[in-house]
Each structure stands twice: as C-alpha cells, then as structure tokens.
Scaffold this motif. Sequence first.
Motif, PDB file in Angstrom:
ATOM      1  N   GLY A 296     -44.334  50.223 -45.696  1.00  0.00           N
ATOM      2  CA  GLY A 296     -44.959  50.548 -44.416  1.00  0.00           C
ATOM      3  C   GLY A 296     -46.196  49.699 -44.167  1.00  0.00           C
ATOM      4  N   LEU A 297     -47.022  49.522 -45.206  1.00  0.00           N
ATOM      5  CA  LEU A 297     -48.244  48.729 -45.074  1.00  0.00           C
ATOM      6  C   LEU A 297     -47.917  47.261 -44.814  1.00  0.00           C
ATOM      7  N   LEU A 298     -46.895  46.769 -45.502  1.00  0.00           N
ATOM      8  CA  LEU A 298     -46.472  45.383 -45.314  1.00  0.00           C
ATOM      9  C   LEU A 298     -46.023  45.154 -43.868  1.00  0.00           C
ATOM     10  N   GLY A 299     -45.227  46.094 -43.346  1.00  0.00           N
ATOM     11  CA  GLY A 299     -44.758  45.985 -41.964  1.00  0.00           C
ATOM     12  C   GLY A 299     -45.900  46.090 -40.968  1.00  0.00           C
ATOM     13  N   PHE A 300     -46.859  46.957 -41.278  1.00  0.00           N
ATOM     14  CA  PHE A 300     -48.026  47.138 -40.403  1.00  0.00           C
ATOM     15  C   PHE A 300     -48.836  45.842 -40.312  1.00  0.00           C
TER      16      PHE A 300
ATOM     17  N   LEU B 153     -45.728  52.456 -39.096  1.00  0.00           N
ATOM     18  CA  LEU B 153     -46.594  53.632 -39.191  1.00  0.00           C
ATOM     19  C   LEU B 153     -45.817  54.837 -39.698  1.00  0.00           C
ATOM     20  N   VAL B 154     -44.588  54.972 -39.212  1.00  0.00           N
ATOM     21  CA  VAL B 154     -43.729  56.060 -39.704  1.00  0.00           C
ATOM     22  C   VAL B 154     -43.372  55.817 -41.172  1.00  0.00           C
ATOM     23  N   GLY B 155     -43.093  54.539 -41.493  1.00  0.00           N
ATOM     24  CA  GLY B 155     -42.693  54.195 -42.855  1.00  0.00           C
ATOM     25  C   GLY B 155     -43.769  54.453 -43.892  1.00  0.00           C
ATOM     26  N   LEU B 156     -45.034  54.503 -43.476  1.00  0.00           N
ATOM     27  CA  LEU B 156     -46.127  54.783 -44.409  1.00  0.00           C
ATOM     28  C   LEU B 156     -45.949  56.135 -45.098  1.00  0.00           C
TER      29      LEU B 156
ATOM     30  N   ARG C 182     -49.640  34.752 -21.605  1.00  0.00           N
ATOM     31  CA  ARG C 182     -49.220  35.853 -22.480  1.00  0.00           C
ATOM     32  C   ARG C 182     -47.995  35.415 -23.275  1.00  0.00           C
ATOM     33  N   PRO C 183     -47.700  36.124 -24.367  1.00  0.00           N
ATOM     34  CA  PRO C 183     -46.455  35.852 -25.102  1.00  0.00           C
ATOM     35  C   PRO C 183     -45.265  36.436 -24.346  1.00  0.00           C
ATOM     36  N   PRO C 184     -44.052  36.016 -24.676  1.00  0.00           N
ATOM     37  CA  PRO C 184     -42.862  36.605 -24.044  1.00  0.00           C
ATOM     38  C   PRO C 184     -42.791  38.104 -24.304  1.00  0.00           C
ATOM     39  N   HIS C 185     -42.307  38.848 -23.336  1.00  0.00           N
ATOM     40  CA  HIS C 185     -42.238  40.305 -23.478  1.00  0.00           C
ATOM     41  C   HIS C 185     -41.366  40.718 -24.664  1.00  0.00           C
ATOM     42  N   TRP C 186     -40.303  39.949 -24.931  1.00  0.00           N
ATOM     43  CA  TRP C 186     -39.420  40.344 -26.041  1.00  0.00           C
ATOM     44  C   TRP C 186     -40.152  40.248 -27.385  1.00  0.00           C
ATOM     45  N   VAL C 187     -41.109  39.313 -27.492  1.00  0.00           N
ATOM     46  CA  VAL C 187     -41.869  39.173 -28.726  1.00  0.00           C
ATOM     47  C   VAL C 187     -42.793  40.369 -28.920  1.00  0.00           C
ATOM     48  N   THR C 188     -43.585  40.691 -27.888  1.00  0.00           N
ATOM     49  CA  THR C 188     -44.510  41.817 -28.009  1.00  0.00           C
ATOM     50  C   THR C 188     -43.745  43.131 -28.145  1.00  0.00           C
ATOM     51  N   GLY C 189     -42.588  43.228 -27.473  1.00  0.00           N
ATOM     52  CA  GLY C 189     -41.783  44.442 -27.584  1.00  0.00           C
ATOM     53  C   GLY C 189     -41.255  44.641 -28.992  1.00  0.00           C
ATOM     54  N   THR C 190     -40.739  43.564 -29.582  1.00  0.00           N
ATOM     55  CA  THR C 190     -40.186  43.637 -30.937  1.00  0.00           C
ATOM     56  C   THR C 190     -41.275  43.977 -31.953  1.00  0.00           C
ATOM     57  N   LEU C 191     -42.423  43.310 -31.828  1.00  0.00           N
ATOM     58  CA  LEU C 191     -43.526  43.563 -32.760  1.00  0.00           C
ATOM     59  C   LEU C 191     -44.108  44.963 -32.556  1.00  0.00           C
ATOM     60  N   GLY C 192     -44.106  45.441 -31.316  1.00  0.00           N
ATOM     61  CA  GLY C 192     -44.581  46.796 -31.049  1.00  0.00           C
ATOM     62  C   GLY C 192     -43.696  47.844 -31.702  1.00  0.00           C
ATOM     63  N   ILE C 193     -42.382  47.637 -31.632  1.00  0.00           N
ATOM     64  CA  ILE C 193     -41.437  48.554 -32.272  1.00  0.00           C
ATOM     65  C   ILE C 193     -41.622  48.526 -33.794  1.00  0.00           C
ATOM     66  N   LEU C 194     -41.802  47.313 -34.339  1.00  0.00           N
ATOM     67  CA  LEU C 194     -42.028  47.172 -35.781  1.00  0.00           C
ATOM     68  C   LEU C 194     -43.309  47.885 -36.203  1.00  0.00           C
ATOM     69  N   LEU C 195     -44.333  47.806 -35.373  1.00  0.00           N
ATOM     70  CA  LEU C 195     -45.598  48.476 -35.679  1.00  0.00           C
ATOM     71  C   LEU C 195     -45.410  49.987 -35.755  1.00  0.00           C
ATOM     72  N   LEU C 196     -44.714  50.543 -34.769  1.00  0.00           N
ATOM     73  CA  LEU C 196     -44.459  51.993 -34.777  1.00  0.00           C
ATOM     74  C   LEU C 196     -43.611  52.400 -35.967  1.00  0.00           C
ATOM     75  N   ALA C 197     -42.581  51.606 -36.258  1.00  0.00           N
ATOM     76  CA  ALA C 197     -41.723  51.901 -37.406  1.00  0.00           C
ATOM     77  C   ALA C 197     -42.513  51.837 -38.710  1.00  0.00           C
TER      78      ALA C 197
END
Length: 223
Positions: free
Chosen positions: A144-148, A134-137, A117-132
Amino acid sequence: MTDYELKNIDPEDIEDLLVKVETSFDIKFVGDELVHITTFGQLCDHIANKMKLDNSDDCTSQQAFYKLRDAISSTLQIDNKTISTDFQLADLLPRQSRRSKTKKLESHLGFNLNILRPPHWVTGTLGILLLASLVGLFFNWQIGLLGFVFSITGLWLANKVGNELDLQTVGQVAEKMTRENYLKSRRNPKTFNKKEIEKVLTDWFSNDLDLDKSKLTRDAKFV
C-alpha cells in the motif's frame, strides 16, 4: 433563486478558492472576519470594500488581453496586429514547443498562467491507484505504501510535464488572467474597478466550482 444550493459545495473547495482570491486581489482574510458572510452578494461586497485602492472605471479583461498580446508579440515574435481574442492557442503554442513557449510568456508577464495539464487518463489512472493504495494500507502496508508513493510521485511529475490545453483561445487566457491575477493584469495595479468585482467572482465561482452562473445570484447562500 434565493435557495440555490451553494451551501452544498464542499467548504474546503470554497476555502481553496478564497486563497486564490486573496492572491489575485492582494488581500488577506484574517481570523473569523468572514463568519458573518452568509450569501454570495455579501462576499462580493466585502471583498470590494476590503480592496483599499483607487477606483478606476476601466476594463481589466481588456487590459489583460493587451498585456497578453504584447507578451506574445515580444516573446514569440508574432505581429500583435494579427493576435485577436479568437486566436487559437494550439496554433500559438504547438505541442512540440508548448511548455517552453508558455514559460517565456509567463516570464514576460511576471506570473504563472497555469494553462497546461496532463492528459485526463493519466491523472484518472493515478488517482484510482492512489485510492487503491490507501485501501491497501489496511491489508498489506508495504504494498500500500509503495503504491501511495508511486501515485503521488506520478501525479507530481505529470503536472510538471503536462502538455494539454484546457483553453482554446487567447481571449479565454485573458479572462483567466483577469480572475487569477486581477491586479497584475491591470495597467495600474494600484487601482481596481469596483463594478467588476462581482462579475469576476461570479465567473470564478462558476468556473472552479462547476456552478450554474445564471443561478449564482447575490442571494445564493453559503449556509
């Protein structure tokens, strides 16, 4: 503990796990055949009865270990007499060659082990960016689409190149094989041990859904 809150688990998480169960036991749930299942014990019995194979009272986890040990010996050129259930994966799969050696093992076994698996900090950071994103859309759809897209691509890539181990020993990998590739881990994949099914499912539900195994009784309710 008949009122254990298995019913509080997200139904989608249970559905995802049941898809894995189908693959491991080579069965298929059709239509609404599980609609009458209300407890964990009923599910275990239903799955055991659905497996139309010859019953054999031999230990699948032991056979999984022997298969894994033979694969390690053949592909990594290690004397199988030195390989025990306590053998450390980090020693067996050093970081610099971990992915290539894991692929060799998987090719020999005939199925994926899914132990990297990837490091937890990587998936955690990308997960937060994904949620942000979705809100940014709702505020700026272009950003928002670029970040998604970036976060989805990043998660996909991270899983492709991830090099971290969640398991520590060969024995733990054998137990994972028993859960996720039950029939392929057996010496004769046309047989199964009916007495093992409930234990395998208990370990699986406990591990994947983060449930207390001691409270995951036959009376644990889904609804």
